[in-house]
Every structure is written in C-alpha cells, then in structure tokens.
Design a protein around this motif. Structure first.
Motif, PDB file in Angstrom:
ATOM      1  N   THR A  19     -49.362 -55.199 -51.144  1.00  0.00           N
ATOM      2  CA  THR A  19     -49.945 -55.636 -49.878  1.00  0.00           C
ATOM      3  C   THR A  19     -49.808 -57.133 -49.687  1.00  0.00           C
ATOM      4  N   ILE A 143     -49.149 -47.404 -48.696  1.00  0.00           N
ATOM      5  CA  ILE A 143     -48.270 -48.560 -48.870  1.00  0.00           C
ATOM      6  C   ILE A 143     -47.464 -48.812 -47.601  1.00  0.00           C
ATOM      7  N   THR A 146     -49.634 -50.371 -44.905  1.00  0.00           N
ATOM      8  CA  THR A 146     -49.936 -51.774 -45.179  1.00  0.00           C
ATOM      9  C   THR A 146     -48.743 -52.657 -44.866  1.00  0.00           C
ATOM     10  N   ALA A 150     -48.464 -55.579 -42.089  1.00  0.00           N
ATOM     11  CA  ALA A 150     -48.004 -56.929 -42.416  1.00  0.00           C
ATOM     12  C   ALA A 150     -46.911 -57.371 -41.455  1.00  0.00           C
TER      13      ALA A 150
END
Length: 422
Positions: A19, A143, A146, A150
């Motif tokens: 992350t 995952i 995230t 981002a």
C-alpha cells in the motif's frame, strides 16, 4: 467462517508494504514529467528517461521470474525495494540540487527499471505464500483496490508536492516508501522450497512450457497484450481529441480520474462477485475497452466518453485480482514467478508498439482509423478467448484443491529433489 486476510500477520505486513509503496509510485509519473520538462523543455528528453526505465524492465522480466522461483521471493522483493529506494533517492537529491543532470536521472531510472523487472514477478508468489485457499481472491482484491486508490490520489498528491516543495520531494517520498516496504519484508515469514540446480536456459524453458501447456493461459496473455496495445493507442491519441473536440483539458482530467475510479470499483467488485467461469467473465470484461475507443473515434459527447472509459476500466479492475487468484491456484508454487514474468512481458511488450504506431496511423489516415482498429482488435482478442476450450472449462478455484503437478519426463522422474528449506 474463514479468517479475513488482514487478520493473517504475514499478509497484513505484505499488504501494508504494498500500500505504502503503491502510493509512492503513484506520485512519481507526474513529478517525473514535470521535472524533466522543466529542466530540458523537451518531450524527447522525457521519452528518453521513460525508455531507460521501460527497456531493461522488458528485457529482464524473464530473468526476474527465474530469480523469483530459484530464491525466496521475499528476499528478492526486499533487495529490489532497497535498490529502487536508492535509485529514487538519487533522482530526488539531483532535482533538489537545482541543476539536475539528465544523464544521471536516466541512469537512475534504468537501475530502477532493472530492479522492477526482478520485483514484479515476486508479487504473485508472495500473496500465494501468505494467504491460502478461498481467501486469496479477497486478498488479491484488497491489494488491487489499494493500488487503484493510490493511482486515483497519487496525481493530486504529486501536484501538491511539486507546486509547494518541488518535484524532488516526490522522489524522496517514493524512496522512503520502498525503505518502509523493505523493513516490513524483513519481518515476513515465507517458506521457500528450492528446486534442483539447473541452467538458466532450462529454467526459462520450463517456465515457458508451463505457460503454453495451458490454453486458457497463453491465449489470455495474447488478449491482455492486445488490451495494452489498445490502451497505448487511446493514451496517445485521446488527450488531443479531448482537448480539441470534447471540451478542453478538463475533459481529459475527468477521463483519467473516471478510469482510476473504475479500476477501484472493479477491484472491490472482484472481492464480492465470484463467477463460475472466472477467466471467461474477466476476459469479456476486458473487451469493454472497445467502448471508449469507439467513443473517441466518433468524438461522442464528453459525458458518454468519460462514462465509457469508467466502465471499461471497471473491467480491468475486476480482471486483475481474479486473474491473479486463478494463476496462484492453477500453477505449482515453484513456477509462479516465471509464469508471472511471461505474463508481464507479453502484456507490456504491446504497449510500445501502440505508442509508435498510433501517431503514424493518425497522421496518415486520421485519428479515427487507429482508434477503430484498436477497438476491433481488443474486442475480438478478449471476447475471442470464449472460443478456447480451457477458458470455457476453467471454473471457480476449489480452495481445497492443490495445483496439478506438471507431467514429468523420464529423466526428471529419476532425479531427487533436495529437502524443503525456508
């Protein structure tokens, strides 16, 4: 009820590291573009720097896959995190110095690209080693969500850093994120069973044999490569069309943000929806990328074009965790890094081709022709995988089932494997 992946200590460490490093990476592209163009005033210089990162990544990916299978993927990932931290810190300090050297930045990006070629194939084995059974899909979806988040927030953070502290601090932040990820990896416990010592050529050949022995895998890889080539066409021609025919720069900003939001929604959806034919459904979702290509080709209204891109990128967000979960389930642990490296190689190799051909075709016949051609290609390639028997047959992974071992040849049966190690 099975345990949530974030309650598993090793996956929690891996997730936190991924992350933070994803957020650091999401800041860099915008900062790099601004920094290089500020320093040189040349788009060719930016292309040179980007090429220095891309070329070694593509060339060395298969070797990164071999390293990820021969050695503990945790150690490989930790080492590459430290190398990338050093490379990004060097770029950051060079930019903060006030008179950056283009040659030094290019070399640092080449080093970072080389390290990423060895880091990328370790992602799938690390998740497979830290999460077992039915929770893998949820772990992969976490995952992917995230990373999508981002990418959604990274450009905004980059803008804040660039216009308040300077682009150099974006690279310092990225370097710090890699150091943080490496520190967490030192606490990770990943068991690794080394195989017998073989030549590099044999390791590469065995990885490719695993790829082509599964029709659902290699045909999907070519479809994913077509998707990346089509994406390169869109990203090359889209900004000019959005600016000149759809309403200005703000339309392109909305377009890219809608895409990032789509990826996030698709990733979240993948953690909840479990189709009986996961690869088939995911590949059909990728075929939706034809929609924004068609919208741009005919200069459809901005709202329709932006919405089409959001829907298309939802398909990508859904595919990523589903695909990773199926691969982790269907391939033996000892070849995961190699088959993943071939996945990345075939997927990424088509993008430079799209970047080169799109402007040439647009100059010769107009932007509509390459956009329509890319739409037809991605629709046929991705939806066409439905004709492949393995894609149609491959069902939802059985948590209790282990990957079927690859049939051994006679000489391989005679050899003994070394004992398991850590």
């Amino acid at each position: 009820m099975s345990q949530h992946p974030l309650k598993l200590p090793d996956f929690r460490l891996l997730f936190l590291g991924r992350t933070v490093s994803a957020l650091g990476d999401a800041v860099v592209p915008a900062a790099l573009a601004i920094a290089v163009t500020r320093a040189t005033g040349s788009s060719a210089a930016l292309a040179l720097v980007l090429g220095c990162a891309m070329v070694p990544r593509l060339v060395l990916l298969p070797f990164g896959g071999v390293a990820g299978d021969r050695f503990n993927p945790r150690v490989v990932a930790l080492t590459t995190d430290l190398v990338r931290a050093a490379a990004q810190l060097l770029v950051g300090l060079e930019l903060l110095g006030g008179r950056p050297s283009l040659a030094l930045i290019a070399v640092a990006e080449a080093v970072g690209g080389t390290a990423s070629a060895f880091a990328m194939p370790t992602a799938t084995p690390l998740v497979a080693a830290t999460v077992q059974g039915e929770q893998r899909l949820r772990a992969n979806a976490l995952i992917s969500s995230t990373m999508a988040a981002a990418r959604l927030g990274g450009p905004a953070l980059a803008g804040v850093l660039v216009y308040t502290a300077g682009p150099g601090w974006a690279f310092v932040l990225d370097a710090a994120s890699f150091v943080f990820s490496a520190a967490l990896l030192t606490r990770l416990t990943v068991r690794h069973q080394p195989g017998e010592r073989r030549s590099l050529r044999r390791d590469l050949t065995e990885g490719w044999r695993e790829v082509r022995s599964r029709d659902w895998y290699w045909t999907s890889l070519f479809a994913h490569g077509a998707w990346n080539g089509a994406a390169a066409v869109l990203l090359t021609l889209g900004p000019l069309i959005a600016t000149t025919r759809l309403g200005g720069d703000g339309v392109w900003v909305a377009f890219t943000q809608a895409g990032a939001a789509g990826v996030l929604c698709g990733s979240l959806l993948a953690g909840r929806v479990r189709p009986r034919r996961p690869v088939l459904v995911a590949n059909l979702g990728l075929a939706l990328y034809a929609l924004p290509l068609l919208a741009l080709a005919v200069a459809a209204p901005a709202a329709i074009t932006v919405g089409a891109y959001a829907v298309a990128m939802t398909g990508l967000g859904f595919l990523n965790p589903v695909w990773q979960t199926v691969v982790q389930q269907e391939f033996p642990a000892g070849v995961l890094a190699r088959v993943t490296s071939y996945d990345w190689l075939l997927s990424l190799a088509a993008a430079p081709l799209g970047y080169v051909l799109a402007p040439l075709a647009a100059e010769a016949w107009g932007a509509g022709v390459p956009l329509l051609a890319a739409a037809a290609l991605v629709a046929l390639a991705c939806a066409g995988t439905a004709a492949v028997p393995g894609v149609r047959r491959l069902g939802r992974p059985d948590p209790a089932a282990a990957p079927a071992p690859r049939p051994e040849t006679e000489p391989e049966r005679e050899r003994k494997r070394p004992p398991a190690g850590v």
